[in-house]
Design a protein around this motif. Structure first.
Motif, mmCIF file in Angstrom:
data_model
loop_
_atom_site.group_PDB
_atom_site.id
_atom_site.type_symbol
_atom_site.label_atom_id
_atom_site.label_comp_id
_atom_site.label_asym_id
_atom_site.label_seq_id
_atom_site.Cartn_x
_atom_site.Cartn_y
_atom_site.Cartn_z
ATOM 1 N N SER A 1 0.830 -1.211 0.000
ATOM 2 C CA SER A 1 0.000 0.000 0.000
ATOM 3 C C SER A 1 0.865 1.261 0.000
ATOM 4 O O SER A 1 0.536 2.239 -0.677
ATOM 5 N N ASP A 2 1.974 1.226 0.751
ATOM 6 C CA ASP A 2 2.879 2.380 0.767
ATOM 7 C C ASP A 2 3.545 2.555 -0.594
ATOM 8 O O ASP A 2 3.691 3.683 -1.080
ATOM 9 N N LEU A 3 3.927 1.468 -1.207
ATOM 10 C CA LEU A 3 4.567 1.517 -2.524
ATOM 11 C C LEU A 3 3.608 2.099 -3.560
ATOM 12 O O LEU A 3 3.979 2.975 -4.334
ATOM 13 N N ARG A 4 2.364 1.631 -3.556
ATOM 14 C CA ARG A 4 1.386 2.155 -4.511
ATOM 15 C C ARG A 4 1.153 3.647 -4.305
ATOM 16 O O ARG A 4 1.034 4.406 -5.272
ATOM 17 N N LYS A 5 1.104 4.090 -3.053
ATOM 18 C CA LYS A 5 0.909 5.511 -2.764
ATOM 19 C C LYS A 5 2.100 6.320 -3.281
ATOM 20 O O LYS A 5 1.930 7.376 -3.896
ATOM 21 N N ASN A 6 3.313 5.829 -3.043
ATOM 22 C CA ASN A 6 4.507 6.528 -3.510
ATOM 23 C C ASN A 6 4.543 6.619 -5.028
ATOM 24 O O ASN A 6 4.913 7.655 -5.593
#
Length: 59
Positions: free
Chosen positions: A20-25
Motif C-alpha cells: 500500500s505504501d509503494l502504490r501511494k509513492n
C-alpha cells in the motif's frame, strides 16, 4: 528526464515497503511527473506563440 523517471520507478519497486505504501509513492511520483510535463508543455506553447507573434509582426 525519462531515464530519471525509470530510475525512480525501479528504486521504488526495489525498496522494502508495504504494498500500500509503494502504490501511494508511485501514485504521488506519477502526479508530480505529470505536473512537470504539463508545465513544460505550457511553457513551450507560450514560447512558440511568442515566436510566432514576433515573426508575424516582422513580416
Amino acid at each position: 528526464m525519462g531515464a530519471a523517471a525509470v530510475g525512480a520507478a525501479v528504486g521504488m519497486l526495489l525498496a522494502p515497503e508495504k504494498g500500500s505504501d509503494l502504490r501511494k509513492n508511485i501514485k504521488d511520483s506519477a502526479g508530480k511527473w505529470t505536473d512537470r510535463l504539463s508545465d513544460m508543455w505550457q511553457n513551450g506553447k507560450k514560447a512558440a506563440e511568442k515566436a510566432s507573434s514576433k515573426i508575424q509582426t516582422e513580416m
